[in-house]
Design a protein around this motif. Sequence first.
Motif, PDB file in Angstrom:
ATOM      1  N   ASP A 395       0.825  -1.208   0.000  1.00 29.26           N
ATOM      2  CA  ASP A 395       0.000   0.000   0.000  1.00 29.26           C
ATOM      3  C   ASP A 395       0.862   1.262   0.000  1.00 29.26           C
ATOM      4  O   ASP A 395       0.362   2.356   0.238  1.00 29.26           O
ATOM      5  N   ALA A 396       2.164   1.073  -0.272  1.00 30.52           N
ATOM      6  CA  ALA A 396       3.085   2.204  -0.251  1.00 30.52           C
ATOM      7  C   ALA A 396       4.326   1.858  -1.060  1.00 30.52           C
ATOM      8  O   ALA A 396       4.579   0.683  -1.375  1.00 30.52           O
ATOM      9  N   LEU A 397       5.071   2.895  -1.417  1.00 26.38           N
ATOM     10  CA  LEU A 397       6.380   2.734  -2.033  1.00 26.38           C
ATOM     11  C   LEU A 397       7.426   3.353  -1.119  1.00 26.38           C
ATOM     12  O   LEU A 397       7.234   4.463  -0.610  1.00 26.38           O
ATOM     13  N   VAL A 398       8.521   2.641  -0.908  1.00 29.81           N
ATOM     14  CA  VAL A 398       9.647   3.174  -0.149  1.00 29.81           C
ATOM     15  C   VAL A 398      10.602   3.813  -1.155  1.00 29.81           C
ATOM     16  O   VAL A 398      11.165   3.130  -2.011  1.00 29.81           O
ATOM     17  N   GLU A 399      10.767   5.122  -1.069  1.00 29.09           N
ATOM     18  CA  GLU A 399      11.577   5.868  -2.036  1.00 29.09           C
ATOM     19  C   GLU A 399      12.989   6.065  -1.481  1.00 29.09           C
ATOM     20  O   GLU A 399      13.171   6.712  -0.446  1.00 29.09           O
ATOM     21  N   ILE A 400      13.961   5.486  -2.175  1.00 31.27           N
ATOM     22  CA  ILE A 400      15.363   5.595  -1.750  1.00 31.27           C
ATOM     23  C   ILE A 400      16.095   6.483  -2.745  1.00 31.27           C
ATOM     24  O   ILE A 400      16.123   6.199  -3.943  1.00 31.27           O
ATOM     25  N   PRO A 401      16.699   7.581  -2.298  1.00 29.43           N
ATOM     26  CA  PRO A 401      17.311   8.545  -3.217  1.00 29.43           C
ATOM     27  C   PRO A 401      18.486   7.969  -3.994  1.00 29.43           C
ATOM     28  O   PRO A 401      19.083   6.939  -3.616  1.00 29.43           O
ATOM     29  N   GLU A 402      18.841   8.679  -5.054  1.00 26.12           N
ATOM     30  CA  GLU A 402      19.946   8.270  -5.924  1.00 26.12           C
ATOM     31  C   GLU A 402      21.279   8.228  -5.181  1.00 26.12           C
ATOM     32  O   GLU A 402      22.165   7.435  -5.543  1.00 26.12           O
ATOM     33  N   THR A 403      21.438   9.050  -4.175  1.00 28.70           N
ATOM     34  CA  THR A 403      22.715   9.144  -3.464  1.00 28.70           C
ATOM     35  C   THR A 403      22.837   8.152  -2.313  1.00 28.70           C
ATOM     36  O   THR A 403      23.879   8.105  -1.650  1.00 28.70           O
ATOM     37  N   THR A 404      21.780   7.361  -2.070  1.00 31.52           N
ATOM     38  CA  THR A 404      21.793   6.403  -0.955  1.00 31.52           C
ATOM     39  C   THR A 404      21.928   4.994  -1.506  1.00 31.52           C
ATOM     40  O   THR A 404      21.168   4.576  -2.379  1.00 31.52           O
ATOM     41  N   THR A 405      22.908   4.257  -1.008  1.00 31.92           N
ATOM     42  CA  THR A 405      23.116   2.886  -1.474  1.00 31.92           C
ATOM     43  C   THR A 405      22.682   1.845  -0.450  1.00 31.92           C
ATOM     44  O   THR A 405      22.659   0.649  -0.769  1.00 31.92           O
ATOM     45  N   GLU A 406      22.330   2.291   0.749  1.00 30.25           N
ATOM     46  CA  GLU A 406      21.884   1.324   1.764  1.00 30.25           C
ATOM     47  C   GLU A 406      21.039   2.054   2.805  1.00 30.25           C
ATOM     48  O   GLU A 406      21.349   3.166   3.227  1.00 30.25           O
ATOM     49  N   VAL A 407      19.945   1.421   3.197  1.00 34.82           N
ATOM     50  CA  VAL A 407      19.158   1.893   4.339  1.00 34.82           C
ATOM     51  C   VAL A 407      19.060   0.742   5.336  1.00 34.82           C
ATOM     52  O   VAL A 407      18.933  -0.433   4.948  1.00 34.82           O
ATOM     53  N   ARG A 408      19.122   1.085   6.612  1.00 32.17           N
ATOM     54  CA  ARG A 408      19.136   0.078   7.666  1.00 32.17           C
ATOM     55  C   ARG A 408      17.832   0.091   8.454  1.00 32.17           C
ATOM     56  O   ARG A 408      17.131   1.112   8.480  1.00 32.17           O
ATOM     57  N   PRO A 409      17.528  -1.035   9.084  1.00 34.56           N
ATOM     58  CA  PRO A 409      16.355  -1.050   9.953  1.00 34.56           C
ATOM     59  C   PRO A 409      16.430   0.080  10.977  1.00 34.56           C
ATOM     60  O   PRO A 409      17.487   0.322  11.579  1.00 34.56           O
ATOM     61  N   GLY A 410      15.320   0.801  11.131  1.00 37.51           N
ATOM     62  CA  GLY A 410      15.276   1.937  12.040  1.00 37.51           C
ATOM     63  C   GLY A 410      15.544   3.271  11.385  1.00 37.51           C
ATOM     64  O   GLY A 410      15.272   4.322  11.982  1.00 37.51           O
ATOM     65  N   ASP A 411      16.085   3.278  10.150  1.00 40.85           N
ATOM     66  CA  ASP A 411      16.317   4.536   9.447  1.00 40.85           C
ATOM     67  C   ASP A 411      14.987   5.193   9.069  1.00 40.85           C
ATOM     68  O   ASP A 411      13.965   4.521   8.862  1.00 40.85           O
ATOM     69  N   GLN A 412      15.023   6.524   8.944  1.00 40.05           N
ATOM     70  CA  GLN A 412      13.868   7.265   8.448  1.00 40.05           C
ATOM     71  C   GLN A 412      13.910   7.266   6.917  1.00 40.05           C
ATOM     72  O   GLN A 412      14.943   7.588   6.309  1.00 40.05           O
ATOM     73  N   VAL A 413      12.812   6.893   6.300  1.00 41.61           N
ATOM     74  CA  VAL A 413      12.734   6.812   4.840  1.00 41.61           C
ATOM     75  C   VAL A 413      11.498   7.556   4.362  1.00 41.61           C
ATOM     76  O   VAL A 413      10.531   7.756   5.096  1.00 41.61           O
ATOM     77  N   THR A 414      11.528   7.937   3.091  1.00 41.21           N
ATOM     78  CA  THR A 414      10.361   8.580   2.457  1.00 41.21           C
ATOM     79  C   THR A 414       9.423   7.509   1.935  1.00 41.21           C
ATOM     80  O   THR A 414       9.849   6.552   1.277  1.00 41.21           O
ATOM     81  N   VAL A 415       8.141   7.682   2.238  1.00 39.10           N
ATOM     82  CA  VAL A 415       7.133   6.694   1.859  1.00 39.10           C
ATOM     83  C   VAL A 415       6.079   7.375   0.999  1.00 39.10           C
ATOM     84  O   VAL A 415       5.527   8.415   1.377  1.00 39.10           O
ATOM     85  N   VAL A 416       5.812   6.806  -0.169  1.00 39.35           N
ATOM     86  CA  VAL A 416       4.754   7.285  -1.046  1.00 39.35           C
ATOM     87  C   VAL A 416       3.511   6.441  -0.751  1.00 39.35           C
ATOM     88  O   VAL A 416       3.511   5.223  -0.962  1.00 39.35           O
ATOM     89  N   LEU A 417       2.465   7.083  -0.246  1.00 40.22           N
ATOM     90  CA  LEU A 417       1.260   6.355   0.153  1.00 40.22           C
ATOM     91  C   LEU A 417       0.379   6.126  -1.081  1.00 40.22           C
ATOM     92  O   LEU A 417       0.008   7.063  -1.771  1.00 40.22           O
ATOM     93  N   LEU A 418       0.034   4.875  -1.311  1.00 40.64           N
ATOM     94  CA  LEU A 418      -0.750   4.514  -2.486  1.00 40.64           C
ATOM     95  C   LEU A 418      -2.237   4.427  -2.204  1.00 40.64           C
ATOM     96  O   LEU A 418      -3.045   4.451  -3.140  1.00 40.64           O
ATOM     97  N   ASP A 419      -2.637   4.321  -0.962  1.00 43.23           N
ATOM     98  CA  ASP A 419      -4.064   4.236  -0.602  1.00 43.23           C
ATOM     99  C   ASP A 419      -4.406   5.385   0.309  1.00 43.23           C
ATOM    100  O   ASP A 419      -3.613   5.797   1.139  1.00 43.23           O
TER     101      ASP A 419
END
Length: 419
Positions: A395-419
Amino acid sequence: MSDLWSVDEHLTDILRAVRPLDPIELHLAEAAGCVLTEDVTAPFALPPFPNSSMDGYAVRVADVEGATEEFPAVLRLVGEAAAGAGAGELPAVGPGQAARIMTGAPVPPGAQAVVPVEWTDGRMTSHDEVDLAGEVRVFRPADPGQHIRERGSDIAAGSLAVAAGAVLGPPRLGLLAAVGRATVTVRPRPRVVVVSTGSELAAPGAPLAPGQIHDSNGPMLTAAAQRAGAVAYRADAVADEPATLRGALDDQLSRADLIVTSGGVSVGAYDVVKEALSQESTVEFRRLAMQPGKPQGFGFLHPGRVPLFALPGNPVSAYVSFELFVRPALRAMAGHPAERLHRRRVTARLEADAPLASPPGRRQFLRGSYAAETNTVRPVGGASSHLIAALALADALVEIPETTTEVRPGDQVTVVLLD
């Protein structure tokens, strides 16, 4: 500009190219979901006359002052005020008198309040079963104006009812009807034709021959267009034959404000969309710095300059591309302002069992499940663009920027809400 287009560059180019559809006048029943292009003012007050908000009795305040169960006010009935009654049909309420009144009925002259039937010994049964020349006992006092909807208490005459730019949902359509409008001027919902390409495609429900798969993009993208506010049509899937596809697209022009194809846009030997659109179109095929959805096509078909989006064929790539590029274009054509074109984005905490890798220089969109109560998001399925079962759970997309090669559990991420 580099060989790769960024997501933002591609989207900016699209929104610069598409134009809102011309306004048209529609009946209210046809205007649901459309964007209003005119200010609508109320030609008269709502309510247009004082009326009762309860079934009960119209009374003078002084006549029921101090009324109790033990010492009720006894009032003589002088008639009835029914919903829809004209001024000449209303009984006048004088001292010591009351008139039976229905919800929505005009308040009779002389009455200052309405007492609910539950505060009396009366009965709200049919006219023939009530002696309107008899008496009613009232067991409670009433304040001035009690249970009376005053003229203009909802909206005043001449005031703005619905502003230009508003999306016409059910309550606004109800208000427009209440102020007497039968038609309104709106930007129409864009008509979208969805065409899947590929000789391997069979219609859902049809038996599969060796090497075939069912067309999932057609139903999925048609539903996505409808959810975006468009009037969507799904054409039959087209085999990998450029002339056949071009003919199919030309046939759809009469009912299309925008066309979406899926498949045939990469660098393979059977990229039918590219070949079919090589003439009499301005469709440009690009490679985007994103995953999934690297190959994209966008431009206009002639005649009529109908915009066409050529999306990748893998289901996840097609759907993510639609949400990022086609949906904003459709909403711009429908007349929505810039702040209403895109899906809402939030920042959430990543819940994952392990770090997530992302390719350098690419903006990645992973499928996710968002929990609003904890403001967390968890990836659903892997990164492969064919995983439609995982897409169905997202129900969402996790958007990871071009400059980021790794995200870890607990990190803040951008979420595109689909519903």
